[in-house]
Motif scaffolding. Sequence first.
Motif, PDB file in Angstrom:
ATOM      1  N   ALA A 210       6.957  -3.138 -12.112  1.00 52.47           N
ATOM      2  CA  ALA A 210       8.396  -3.112 -11.847  1.00 52.47           C
ATOM      3  C   ALA A 210       8.677  -2.788 -10.382  1.00 52.47           C
ATOM      4  CB  ALA A 210       9.069  -2.087 -12.763  1.00 52.47           C
ATOM      5  N   ALA A 211       7.907  -1.858  -9.823  1.00 52.18           N
ATOM      6  CA  ALA A 211       8.136  -1.471  -8.425  1.00 52.18           C
ATOM      7  C   ALA A 211       7.821  -2.610  -7.465  1.00 52.18           C
ATOM      8  CB  ALA A 211       7.294  -0.244  -8.083  1.00 52.18           C
ATOM      9  N   LEU A 212       6.751  -3.352  -7.747  1.00 50.88           N
ATOM     10  CA  LEU A 212       6.361  -4.431  -6.844  1.00 50.88           C
ATOM     11  C   LEU A 212       7.240  -5.671  -6.991  1.00 50.88           C
ATOM     12  CD1 LEU A 212       2.461  -4.236  -6.852  1.00 50.88           C
ATOM     13  CD2 LEU A 212       4.118  -3.158  -5.324  1.00 50.88           C
TER      14      LEU A 212
ATOM     15  N   ALA B 291       0.834  -1.208   0.000  1.00 48.54           N
ATOM     16  CA  ALA B 291       0.000   0.000   0.000  1.00 48.54           C
ATOM     17  C   ALA B 291       0.868   1.257   0.000  1.00 48.54           C
ATOM     18  CB  ALA B 291      -0.928  -0.007   1.213  1.00 48.54           C
ATOM     19  N   GLY B 292       1.927   1.265   0.815  1.00 44.29           N
ATOM     20  CA  GLY B 292       2.810   2.426   0.846  1.00 44.29           C
ATOM     21  C   GLY B 292       3.538   2.637  -0.470  1.00 44.29           C
TER      22      GLY B 292
ATOM     23  N   LYS C  86      -0.030 -14.508 -15.471  1.00 41.93           N
ATOM     24  CA  LYS C  86       0.197 -13.631 -14.322  1.00 41.93           C
ATOM     25  C   LYS C  86       1.445 -12.761 -14.506  1.00 41.93           C
ATOM     26  CE  LYS C  86      -1.595 -17.266 -11.269  1.00 41.93           C
ATOM     27  NZ  LYS C  86      -1.363 -18.068 -10.053  1.00 41.93           N
ATOM     28  N   GLY C  87       1.650 -11.845 -13.560  1.00 39.61           N
ATOM     29  CA  GLY C  87       2.867 -11.050 -13.514  1.00 39.61           C
ATOM     30  C   GLY C  87       2.950  -9.952 -14.547  1.00 39.61           C
TER      31      GLY C  87
ATOM     32  N   ARG D 200       4.957 -10.305  -6.892  1.00 43.29           N
ATOM     33  CA  ARG D 200       4.629  -9.780  -8.212  1.00 43.29           C
ATOM     34  C   ARG D 200       3.150  -9.415  -8.234  1.00 43.29           C
ATOM     35  NH1 ARG D 200       6.005 -13.266 -13.219  1.00 43.29           N
ATOM     36  NH2 ARG D 200       4.521 -14.629 -12.180  1.00 43.29           N
ATOM     37  N   ALA D 201       2.758  -8.692  -9.265  1.00 38.85           N
ATOM     38  CA  ALA D 201       1.357  -8.281  -9.356  1.00 38.85           C
ATOM     39  C   ALA D 201       0.833  -8.519 -10.765  1.00 38.85           C
ATOM     40  CB  ALA D 201       1.199  -6.809  -8.979  1.00 38.85           C
TER      41      ALA D 201
END
Length: 536
Positions: A475-477, A433-434, A526-527, A494-495
């Motif tokens: 990329a951030a996650l 979340a942050g 996914k991903g 991953r998201a």
Amino acid sequence: MLFARASSARPRNGRRPGGRFHWPAVGAWALLVAGLAGSAGTAVFARDTVTALERQRYDKTVADIMTSTTLTLRRNTDFMVALSATFSADPDMTNRTFSQWMNTTEASRRYSGGVGYGYVQLVPAARVPEFQRTLRADPRLPVTYASLDVAITPSGKRPFYCLARLAVMVGDALPFAALPAGYDYCGPDIVSGITGFDPLPAAELYRGIGDAGTIVPRILDSRSGLLGMAMPVYESGTPPVIINARRAALRGLAVGTFNIREVLAEGLGDRKGLKLELLHQTKMDAAPVPVTALGTAPQGSTVHETVIDAGTSWTIRITGRPIGGISGAATFWGTLTVGVLLTVLVQLLARSRRRALRLVERRTEELRRQASHDALTGLPNRALITERIEESLERHRREGGEPAVMFLDLDGFKQVNDTLGHAVGDRLLRAVAGRLSGLLREGGSVGRLGGDEFVILVEDVLDGAAEQVASRICAALEQPFRLDDTDPLVVHSRASIGIAVGLRVSAEALIHDADTALYEVKQSGKGHYKVFAPSR
């Protein structure tokens, strides 16, 4: 001798001897009356403030429950439509292939209340021996004595039989799992005689589902809230227009069994003093029939209803009334008592009154935030993010431009919970979340729907801008999460992201399209992310 005795008692009318008023006493009484009047006014104001605040909180709670339950029902019915299309597109699917497909779509986690899914095939009497050979070669999983028993049950000659070709159980074991593979679901009364289930007029029901050409729900057990949904499967994938042609094209039924109480429990949560009911309208001109209910409501409660079209007509009913930690009467009398005491203590009146008002304001702000934000991450909850999307749609309709909504799901989050514990899972959700909040530019917003699902609103997107944002988020996650500076534990995640861009009739429609795109991402590996493309 006579003596004149002077009286030492003071007059009770506030006068001094000689007829003069005792002005200090009059002033004290005036101050007391003014203090009581001020205290009463403050008490009324505090009572009305708390009452209005509790009403606002209650209305937010009702809206949140309605939105959550509606989205869950629509996601479940959308999955039934996808299941029917899958069976129609792959008529030679095996039980093993079906099981793998269910694992890929993560149906057991994504679709609340799901207990079992399958395909019931319409088999003419002449083709029963061939069908039985197919069942022996490809029994339902796991292989048991019942899954290998292909003898027709109940026995008897009928023009056609309804036999389960494919089946996957994702929830607790059902009596259905003990039925033999050759059980005829178009027999006289299916599940008749099985403990805990209501009898169904099967053959008539089966034909009615095929004629309807859409999802037909059926209460299997009114006591436990077990609900079956059936979606016809046609040779061409779509129902023909003419009824006789529709019956001829009917190949079978995609069936799903749901514990509808789990669906209601997800919407109701741990809220007390509310009763949540689900009703279903079986016919256009008939009154809705209760399916199941959760919770209890106090006497004198009000009823809120909403009718939704999620493959069929449902009614969600919530009964309750605003109940807070501080009642209006308690607030009134408490404030009045404090006011009287403060009137006696004149020097403390102003300071104490300001303190009471600050407490009311702080309590008001706390309750407003609790009603609109997720307790774990501090992000906007489902109701608030939906409201922000509605406001964005209205603004873009007036001023032009397009918003984008992203439906994000963490891949492998269940494994984090199962292997590292729910405490680590909660810390990971807060860290995600942050990180998401830090990636958004001014005007964007991110909210948590529940579990590991987040919704992201991006304003005024240009061509390709939404994909760029989704790429940055992915990329951030993928960067490791160090959940505690004093703890060497590092978690990788991953998201998968579904994107919907443009104007819709409602925020719910935009979220639904983003969820559909996410479903396609899950199926394709996914991903990564995918933009919703409406079917032609």
